[in-house]
Design an enzyme around this catalytic site. Structure first.
Site, PDB file in Angstrom:
ATOM      1  N   GLY A   1      51.921  45.943   7.346  1.00 19.71           N
ATOM      2  CA  GLY A   1      52.181  47.207   8.030  1.00 19.71           C
ATOM      3  C   GLY A   1      51.093  48.246   7.957  1.00 19.71           C
ATOM      4  O   GLY A   1      51.173  49.279   8.635  1.00 19.71           O
TER       5      GLY A   1
ATOM      6  N   GLY B   1      48.369  41.935   8.077  1.00 19.93           N
ATOM      7  CA  GLY B   1      47.862  41.238   9.256  1.00 19.93           C
ATOM      8  C   GLY B   1      46.813  42.109   9.928  1.00 19.93           C
ATOM      9  O   GLY B   1      45.607  41.907   9.780  1.00 19.93           O
TER      10      GLY B   1
ATOM     11  N   CYS C   1      49.138  41.117  39.370  1.00 13.53           N
ATOM     12  CA  CYS C   1      49.955  41.789  40.374  1.00 13.53           C
ATOM     13  C   CYS C   1      51.036  42.658  39.756  1.00 13.53           C
ATOM     14  O   CYS C   1      52.233  42.419  39.988  1.00 13.53           O
ATOM     15  CB  CYS C   1      50.573  40.748  41.288  1.00 13.53           C
ATOM     16  SG  CYS C   1      49.338  39.619  41.865  1.00 13.53           S
ATOM     17  N   GLU C   2      50.654  43.590  38.917  1.00 11.74           N
ATOM     18  CA  GLU C   2      51.602  44.539  38.338  1.00 11.74           C
ATOM     19  C   GLU C   2      50.874  45.844  38.071  1.00 11.74           C
ATOM     20  O   GLU C   2      49.731  45.817  37.611  1.00 11.74           O
ATOM     21  CB  GLU C   2      52.138  44.034  36.983  1.00 11.74           C
ATOM     22  CG  GLU C   2      52.962  42.796  37.079  1.00 11.74           C
ATOM     23  CD  GLU C   2      54.075  42.751  36.037  1.00 11.74           C
ATOM     24  OE1 GLU C   2      54.518  43.802  35.557  1.00 11.74           O
ATOM     25  OE2 GLU C   2      54.485  41.626  35.734  1.00 11.74           O
TER      26      GLU C   2
ATOM     27  N   TYR D   1      47.098  40.868  17.231  1.00 12.27           N
ATOM     28  CA  TYR D   1      48.095  40.870  18.302  1.00 12.27           C
ATOM     29  C   TYR D   1      47.419  40.908  19.683  1.00 12.27           C
ATOM     30  O   TYR D   1      47.910  41.545  20.608  1.00 12.27           O
ATOM     31  CB  TYR D   1      49.101  42.025  18.108  1.00 12.27           C
ATOM     32  CG  TYR D   1      49.694  42.017  16.721  1.00 12.27           C
ATOM     33  CD1 TYR D   1      50.602  41.035  16.352  1.00 12.27           C
ATOM     34  CD2 TYR D   1      49.309  42.964  15.757  1.00 12.27           C
ATOM     35  CE1 TYR D   1      51.131  40.993  15.065  1.00 12.27           C
ATOM     36  CE2 TYR D   1      49.831  42.924  14.471  1.00 12.27           C
ATOM     37  CZ  TYR D   1      50.739  41.930  14.129  1.00 12.27           C
ATOM     38  OH  TYR D   1      51.250  41.882  12.867  1.00 12.27           O
TER      39      TYR D   1
HETATM   40  N1  LLP Z   1      55.260  40.711   7.531  1.00 11.89           N
HETATM   41  C1  LLP Z   1      56.259  40.662   8.427  1.00 11.89           C
HETATM   42  C2  LLP Z   1      57.560  40.143   7.999  1.00 11.89           C
HETATM   43  C3  LLP Z   1      56.036  41.077   9.750  1.00 11.89           C
HETATM   44  O1  LLP Z   1      57.033  41.018  10.627  1.00 11.89           O
HETATM   45  C4  LLP Z   1      54.762  41.557  10.124  1.00 11.89           C
HETATM   46  C5  LLP Z   1      54.492  41.982  11.505  1.00 11.89           C
HETATM   47  C6  LLP Z   1      53.739  41.569   9.158  1.00 11.89           C
HETATM   48  C7  LLP Z   1      54.028  41.159   7.867  1.00 11.89           C
HETATM   49  C8  LLP Z   1      52.342  42.036   9.450  1.00 11.89           C
HETATM   50  O2  LLP Z   1      52.302  43.361   9.824  1.00 11.89           O
HETATM   51  P1  LLP Z   1      50.873  44.095  10.012  1.00 11.89           P
HETATM   52  O3  LLP Z   1      50.202  44.143   8.647  1.00 11.89           O
HETATM   53  O4  LLP Z   1      50.088  43.311  10.963  1.00 11.89           O
HETATM   54  O5  LLP Z   1      51.235  45.436  10.521  1.00 11.89           O
HETATM   55  N2  LLP Z   1      52.675  43.092  18.225  1.00 11.89           N
HETATM   56  C9  LLP Z   1      52.717  44.385  17.577  1.00 11.89           C
HETATM   57  C10 LLP Z   1      52.893  44.272  16.078  1.00 11.89           C
HETATM   58  C11 LLP Z   1      54.087  43.429  15.662  1.00 11.89           C
HETATM   59  C12 LLP Z   1      54.234  43.298  14.171  1.00 11.89           C
HETATM   60  C13 LLP Z   1      55.171  42.195  13.840  1.00 11.89           C
HETATM   61  N3  LLP Z   1      55.366  41.971  12.439  1.00 11.89           N
HETATM   62  C14 LLP Z   1      51.460  45.166  17.956  1.00 11.89           C
HETATM   63  O6  LLP Z   1      50.635  44.659  18.708  1.00 11.89           O
HETATM   64  O7  LLP Z   1      51.299  46.288  17.532  1.00 11.89           O
END
Ligand code: LLP
Length: 416
Positions: free
Chosen positions: A239, A275, A342-343, A371
């Protein structure tokens, strides 16, 4: 901090000119810096060194085999959410004892494969899922470890779609049910429930929500321990936010300074799941200007990349900085940067003041390492783009552009 910098008016990735890569790979493409992603991983590792945590890279943010392998080589574990991710993690050489598996909807096939692989922990998201894991483990005559993902019901200041720690969202188990499960754990004969997991959301730039959630979960664990329940692991999720525009996110060290003292006292084995922090600014999306159109109301810069390649702007209204790869022209223009799809939602920027660009210019859409490629699709029968990695003064195409044959695989006209 990242390694995409201008040298003599040309954007480079580490020591490689991006225009050289474009000549070889064609456009559009994703480009990753090995150095940036390694540096970001090491920043977390160093900041949290007193806890010696298992840092499980959230591969949902970037599933490229070479990205994963680079992190595994530095000691990373992997946070997976599907059987496909598990397969890729293993291919990249990840140690199963450093793999954790979250997902609100794990299937029987996925659970069985994860048991067979011998992953460290299932991060369990509901009571029926726990019963199912127990049933499958019993059938396979195995005992597995699980952490319960609790939903701490704390607000996280982020986009509605990436906010997960509230009881209005599908994730995790409420505290009351979690306590009941821990107290009645003897009925799960083939699951050792010895951990707690939280993940409150993504792109969170301030420390307060993390500290609040961690304090809440630590107090909860203390209360469970007071009732004689044994817990070994605490997975604090991912996060951590990054800079896309003018955010001022906490550094890994500032985050660690706030939470390490709280976590240290618990004596728990800590797991983390970053992530975006690792890969977000370690990747860019490179696209070429096809046409410029001025309809008297707006100026449109039409590029060869589209929302199918990078969906974040339209899905989350996300801001990605856009810069010309070669700075040759003078002056600025306000424009929309749009793709060929096309959007009307097919855009990278609206009313953006950009340096003047012309046909065939390359544009870099920054901070696209997380992502980005993983959320791309074949919408409009467009092939997925290549992924390229730079290491020092070398670059390699680490995933080829899809071909028409790839797009047609498995599809046929049937006879009725
Ligand atoms: N752990 C769990 C259980 C998660 O669901 C996620 C992300 C992470 C770790 C990693 O989170 P990070 O460190 O990357 O914030 N597609 C969206 C973000 C979706 C996040 C989903 N879960 C975007 O492009 O902002």
């Amino acid at each position: 901090m990242h390694d995409f910098l201008f040298k003599n008016g040309e954007l480079c990735c580490e020591n490689v000119k991006i225009s050289d890569i474009a000549r070889k790979a064609g456009t559009p493409f994703y480009l990753y810096s090995h150095k940036t992603l390694s540096d970001h991983f090491l920043k977390i590792q160093r900041a949290f060194a007193p806890l010696n945590p298992i840092i499980c890279f959230a591969m949902k943010s970037n599933g490229n085999l070479n990205v994963i392998k680079s992190l595994v080589d530095l000691g990373a574990g992997i946070d997976i959410v599907s059987i496909g991710e598990l397969g890729k993690a293993l291919l990249a050489g990840a140690d199963p004892r450093k793999i954790v598996f979250a997902s609100v909807g794990k299937t029987e096939e996925e659970i069985a494969f994860a048991i067979e692989t011998g992953i460290l922990l299932f991060n369990v998201e509901s009571e029926p899922e726990l019963a199912e894991i127990n049933r499958i483990a019993a059938k396979m005559n195995r005992k597995v470890q699980a952490a319960l993902r609790i939903n701490p019901d704390v607000p996280a200041p982020t986009h509605e779609y990436t906010n997960t720690g509230s009881l209005k969202k599908k994730f995790g188990i409420d505290l009351r049910t979690t306590r009941q499960i821990f107290k009645g754990q003897s009925k799960y004969s083939h699951v050792k429930i010895n951990g707690v997991h939280i993940h409150i959301g993504s792109q969170i730039t301030s420390g307060a929500p993390f500290v609040g959630a961690i304090k809440k979960v630590v107090a909860f664990i203390d209360s469970l321990r007071a009732e004689g329940i044994r817990i070994e692991y605490l997975d604090i999720g991912g996060g951590l936010g990054i800079i896309y525009k003018d955010e001022n996110p906490q550094t890994a060290q500032a985050y660690a300074d706030k939470v390490v003292p709280i976590l240290e006292k618990t004596g728990l084995k800590i797991i983390m799941e970053p992530g975006r922090f690792i890969v977000g600014n370690a990747g860019i999306f490179v696209t070429k200007v096809l046409y410029i159109k001025d309809n008297g109301v707006k100026k449109f810069v039409i590029v060869d990349g589209g929302m199918n390649d990078l969906i974040r702007p339209t899905l989350y209204d996300a801001y990605h900085e856009i810069v010309p790869v070669v700075q040759t022209r003078t002056g600025r223009q306000k424009c929309d940067v749009v793709g060929p799809i096309c959007e009307s939602g097919d855009f990278f920027a609206h009313d953006r003041l950009l340096p003047k660009v012309g046909r065939n210019d390359l544009l870099a859409v920054m901070s696209a390492g997380a992502y980005g490629y993983v959320m791309s699709s074949n919408y409009n029968v467009r092939p997925r783009v290549p992924e390229v990695m730079v290491k020092g003064n070398k670059f390699k195409i680490v995933k080829e552009r899809e071909t028409f044959k790839d797009l047609m695989r498995g599809e046929k006209i049937v006879a009725w």
